[in-house]
Write a protein that holds these residues in place. Structure first.
Motif, PDB file in Angstrom:
ATOM      1  N   ASP A 114      20.159 -11.816  46.801  1.00  0.00           N
ATOM      2  CA  ASP A 114      21.480 -12.151  47.094  1.00  0.00           C
ATOM      3  C   ASP A 114      21.788 -12.455  48.808  1.00  0.00           C
ATOM      4  O   ASP A 114      22.561 -13.162  48.858  1.00  0.00           O
ATOM      5  CB  ASP A 114      21.554 -10.953  47.121  1.00  0.00           C
ATOM      6  N   VAL A 115      20.445 -11.936  48.982  1.00  0.00           N
ATOM      7  CA  VAL A 115      19.791 -12.023  50.516  1.00  0.00           C
ATOM      8  C   VAL A 115      19.430 -13.698  50.826  1.00  0.00           C
ATOM      9  O   VAL A 115      19.570 -13.876  51.701  1.00  0.00           O
ATOM     10  CB  VAL A 115      18.697 -10.910  50.914  1.00  0.00           C
ATOM     11  N   GLY A 116      18.835 -14.011  50.084  1.00  0.00           N
ATOM     12  CA  GLY A 116      17.941 -15.374  50.200  1.00  0.00           C
ATOM     13  C   GLY A 116      17.287 -15.429  49.041  1.00  0.00           C
ATOM     14  O   GLY A 116      16.653 -14.560  48.308  1.00  0.00           O
ATOM     15  N   PRO A 117      15.146 -15.762  49.541  1.00  0.00           N
ATOM     16  CA  PRO A 117      14.594 -16.384  48.795  1.00  0.00           C
ATOM     17  C   PRO A 117      13.705 -15.429  48.865  1.00  0.00           C
ATOM     18  O   PRO A 117      12.796 -15.327  49.539  1.00  0.00           O
ATOM     19  CB  PRO A 117      13.967 -17.645  48.836  1.00  0.00           C
ATOM     20  N   GLU A 156      13.072 -15.076  63.204  1.00  0.00           N
ATOM     21  CA  GLU A 156      13.842 -16.568  63.019  1.00  0.00           C
ATOM     22  C   GLU A 156      14.662 -16.345  62.265  1.00  0.00           C
ATOM     23  O   GLU A 156      16.001 -17.085  62.267  1.00  0.00           O
ATOM     24  CB  GLU A 156      13.208 -17.465  63.510  1.00  0.00           C
ATOM     25  N   GLN A 157      14.327 -16.695  60.823  1.00  0.00           N
ATOM     26  CA  GLN A 157      14.911 -17.031  59.349  1.00  0.00           C
ATOM     27  C   GLN A 157      16.676 -16.034  59.407  1.00  0.00           C
ATOM     28  O   GLN A 157      17.274 -16.184  58.593  1.00  0.00           O
ATOM     29  CB  GLN A 157      14.136 -17.473  58.211  1.00  0.00           C
ATOM     30  N   LEU A 158      15.122 -14.596  59.162  1.00  0.00           N
ATOM     31  CA  LEU A 158      16.083 -13.559  58.894  1.00  0.00           C
ATOM     32  C   LEU A 158      17.320 -12.828  59.492  1.00  0.00           C
ATOM     33  O   LEU A 158      18.627 -12.687  59.305  1.00  0.00           O
ATOM     34  CB  LEU A 158      15.233 -12.284  59.059  1.00  0.00           C
ATOM     35  N   HIS A 159      17.134 -14.043  60.713  1.00  0.00           N
ATOM     36  CA  HIS A 159      18.555 -13.517  62.675  1.00  0.00           C
ATOM     37  C   HIS A 159      19.272 -15.128  61.834  1.00  0.00           C
ATOM     38  O   HIS A 159      20.630 -14.599  61.648  1.00  0.00           O
ATOM     39  CB  HIS A 159      17.963 -14.471  63.457  1.00  0.00           C
ATOM     40  N   THR A 160      18.877 -16.623  61.177  1.00  0.00           N
ATOM     41  CA  THR A 160      19.799 -17.062  60.685  1.00  0.00           C
ATOM     42  C   THR A 160      20.206 -16.824  59.179  1.00  0.00           C
ATOM     43  O   THR A 160      22.008 -16.471  59.369  1.00  0.00           O
ATOM     44  CB  THR A 160      19.462 -18.478  59.882  1.00  0.00           C
ATOM     45  N   ILE A 161      20.162 -16.171  58.583  1.00  0.00           N
ATOM     46  CA  ILE A 161      20.480 -15.185  57.198  1.00  0.00           C
ATOM     47  C   ILE A 161      21.280 -14.703  57.908  1.00  0.00           C
ATOM     48  O   ILE A 161      22.730 -14.526  56.890  1.00  0.00           O
ATOM     49  CB  ILE A 161      19.372 -14.591  56.567  1.00  0.00           C
ATOM     50  N   SER A 162      21.499 -13.852  58.917  1.00  0.00           N
ATOM     51  CA  SER A 162      22.230 -12.766  59.238  1.00  0.00           C
ATOM     52  C   SER A 162      23.432 -12.967  59.784  1.00  0.00           C
ATOM     53  O   SER A 162      24.688 -11.992  59.374  1.00  0.00           O
ATOM     54  CB  SER A 162      21.392 -11.677  60.007  1.00  0.00           C
ATOM     55  N   GLY A 166      26.783 -17.572  55.669  1.00  0.00           N
ATOM     56  CA  GLY A 166      27.535 -19.054  54.635  1.00  0.00           C
ATOM     57  C   GLY A 166      26.788 -20.529  54.580  1.00  0.00           C
ATOM     58  O   GLY A 166      25.879 -20.515  53.923  1.00  0.00           O
ATOM     59  N   ASN A 167      26.342 -20.376  55.780  1.00  0.00           N
ATOM     60  CA  ASN A 167      25.736 -21.901  55.920  1.00  0.00           C
ATOM     61  C   ASN A 167      23.844 -21.726  55.899  1.00  0.00           C
ATOM     62  O   ASN A 167      24.046 -22.994  55.257  1.00  0.00           O
ATOM     63  CB  ASN A 167      25.650 -22.357  57.635  1.00  0.00           C
ATOM     64  N   ALA A 168      23.994 -21.115  56.083  1.00  0.00           N
ATOM     65  CA  ALA A 168      22.194 -20.342  56.067  1.00  0.00           C
ATOM     66  C   ALA A 168      22.147 -20.674  53.832  1.00  0.00           C
ATOM     67  O   ALA A 168      21.248 -21.187  53.370  1.00  0.00           O
ATOM     68  CB  ALA A 168      21.752 -19.279  55.816  1.00  0.00           C
ATOM     69  N   MET A 169      22.845 -19.852  53.368  1.00  0.00           N
ATOM     70  CA  MET A 169      22.649 -20.239  51.675  1.00  0.00           C
ATOM     71  C   MET A 169      23.181 -21.831  51.181  1.00  0.00           C
ATOM     72  O   MET A 169      22.658 -22.014  50.552  1.00  0.00           O
ATOM     73  CB  MET A 169      24.230 -19.347  51.253  1.00  0.00           C
ATOM     74  N   GLN A 170      24.230 -22.446  52.333  1.00  0.00           N
ATOM     75  CA  GLN A 170      24.385 -24.059  51.929  1.00  0.00           C
ATOM     76  C   GLN A 170      22.874 -24.685  52.163  1.00  0.00           C
ATOM     77  O   GLN A 170      22.804 -25.121  51.529  1.00  0.00           O
ATOM     78  CB  GLN A 170      25.132 -24.168  53.014  1.00  0.00           C
ATOM     79  N   GLN A 171      22.163 -24.338  52.704  1.00  0.00           N
ATOM     80  CA  GLN A 171      21.051 -25.260  53.357  1.00  0.00           C
ATOM     81  C   GLN A 171      19.792 -24.754  52.448  1.00  0.00           C
ATOM     82  O   GLN A 171      19.879 -25.636  52.097  1.00  0.00           O
ATOM     83  CB  GLN A 171      20.919 -24.686  54.474  1.00  0.00           C
ATOM     84  N   GLY A 176      17.252 -26.866  47.416  1.00  0.00           N
ATOM     85  CA  GLY A 176      15.775 -26.750  46.228  1.00  0.00           C
ATOM     86  C   GLY A 176      15.561 -25.122  46.553  1.00  0.00           C
ATOM     87  O   GLY A 176      14.438 -25.178  45.687  1.00  0.00           O
ATOM     88  N   ILE A 177      15.982 -24.229  47.277  1.00  0.00           N
ATOM     89  CA  ILE A 177      14.899 -23.480  47.877  1.00  0.00           C
ATOM     90  C   ILE A 177      15.709 -22.174  46.801  1.00  0.00           C
ATOM     91  O   ILE A 177      15.262 -21.432  46.017  1.00  0.00           O
ATOM     92  CB  ILE A 177      14.832 -22.955  48.779  1.00  0.00           C
ATOM     93  N   ILE A 178      16.675 -22.437  46.384  1.00  0.00           N
ATOM     94  CA  ILE A 178      17.848 -21.307  45.578  1.00  0.00           C
ATOM     95  C   ILE A 178      18.771 -22.109  45.199  1.00  0.00           C
ATOM     96  O   ILE A 178      18.756 -23.493  45.490  1.00  0.00           O
ATOM     97  CB  ILE A 178      18.445 -19.929  46.342  1.00  0.00           C
TER      98      ILE A 178
END
Length: 329
Positions: A114-117, A156-162, A166-171, A176-178
């Protein structure tokens, strides 16, 4: 000065004791001033030193932390020192603490899809031995450059997701990562609106059943809290006082922040560790007017603080901070 006069003076000074970093610095400054060459110590200096010693002892006696939490605290700091994962970013992880037979403690930080890859975020294992901690990351040595397209995700990536979930999940979906979620829309919905079909008896029955289940869950929660309290030696309210002081101390909250730290009695739960009754307490801090779980409104140290207190001993078993980012709200 007579002994009873000294006792009364100490009692008066300790009766409303609140110890914080500002007061500690003031005392150290006073002590440094007194260290200048003099022929003898003043009675005032001796009295101040005695009160300081008694004050620190009283504070230490008032808040007792479990060895498991002591290890978790050390592990949290090691995560920040070695990998730059600050408390707000730690909210992305589940923390599991295991005490080992040799006296060491293993603390594992993992996440969910749910958080990311999950594979790119990886897992952190911290071995705590006394005051020392060694951190191992499952993605050690992998490339963390390239934003969300990186081979492994660092701060860096954890900060973007946090902060921009919404935009991070869209990216991540576009890369094609998730996978893109397979939504199954409710046939009774059209363009986000309920259609003209009337509310049926079946709908009403389903609604009433759901409401009854919620009410039953609430009754059970309150009953479990009452049962745990009856097995303990302190009340839930006393545990809440202890928990709030622990948060203020552990996260060095200012007076203004402490005043805004709100106890949430509707979000507390009882649990057990063996025969020991525990209470899980929730406190929320929002520093901006009308702030919510959102990176745009976030102020450092905002979020939820969960404190677990042993109702039999008063020991603070655990403290978990959730910044409420990454869609957690």
């Amino acid at each position: 000065m007579k002994n009873n006069e000294f006792k009364e003076l100490v009692d008066q000074n300790l009766s409303g004791l609140v110890w914080d970093e500002r007061k500690r610095q003031r005392v150290l400054h006073a002590l440094n001033e007194e260290e200048k060459p003099v022929k003898k110590f003043s009675t005032t200096f001796i009295l101040i030193a005695a009160i300081v010693c008694l004050s620190v002892t009283a504070l230490a006696a008032g808040l007792i932390f479990s060895p498991k939490y002591d290890a978790a605290r050390i592990a949290n700091q090691a995560m920040e020192d070695q990998y730059g994962i600050t408390p707000d970013l730690l909210s992305l992880f589940w923390r599991d603490v295991k005490e080992n037979e040799d006296g060491t403690t293993t603390v594992v930080y993992s996440t969910t899809k749910d958080v990311g890859p999950v594979s790119r975020i990886g897992e952190y294992t911290v071995m705590v031995d006394g005051p020392k901690a060694t951190v191992n990351w499952s993605n050690e040595g992998k490339d963390t450059s390239g934003g969300l397209a990186a081979e492994a995700y660092g701060p860096e990536q954890l900060h973007t997701i946090s902060y921009d979930y919404g935009n991070a999940m869209q990216q991540l979906m576009e890369l094609g990562i998730i996978p893109t979620p397979d939504y199954s829309p409710n046939p009774r919905l059209a363009d986000g609106q309920i259609d003209d079909e009337e509310w049926t008896e079946e709908d009403q029955a389903e609604w009433e059943q759901s409401l009854a289940e919620v009410e039953e869950d609430e009754k059970q929660r309150l009953a479990e809290i009452a049962e745990a309290e009856s097995r303990g030696k302190i009340t839930v309210e006393q545990a809440a006082d202890v928990g709030k002081e622990a948060i203020i101390q552990e996260y060095t909250l200012t007076k203004e922040q402490a005043d805004k730290l709100e106890y949430q009695p509707d979000m507390i739960y009882a649990s057990y560790e063996g025969d020991e009754p525990l209470i899980d307490l929730c406190f929320c801090l929002w520093q901006k007017e009308g702030a919510t779980f959102s990176g745009d409104n976030f102020t450092e140290k905002d979020g939820q603080y969960w404190v677990t207190v042993n109702l039999k001993t008063g020991v603070i078993e655990d403290i978990v901070y959730d910044a409420g980012l990454a869609g957690n709200g």
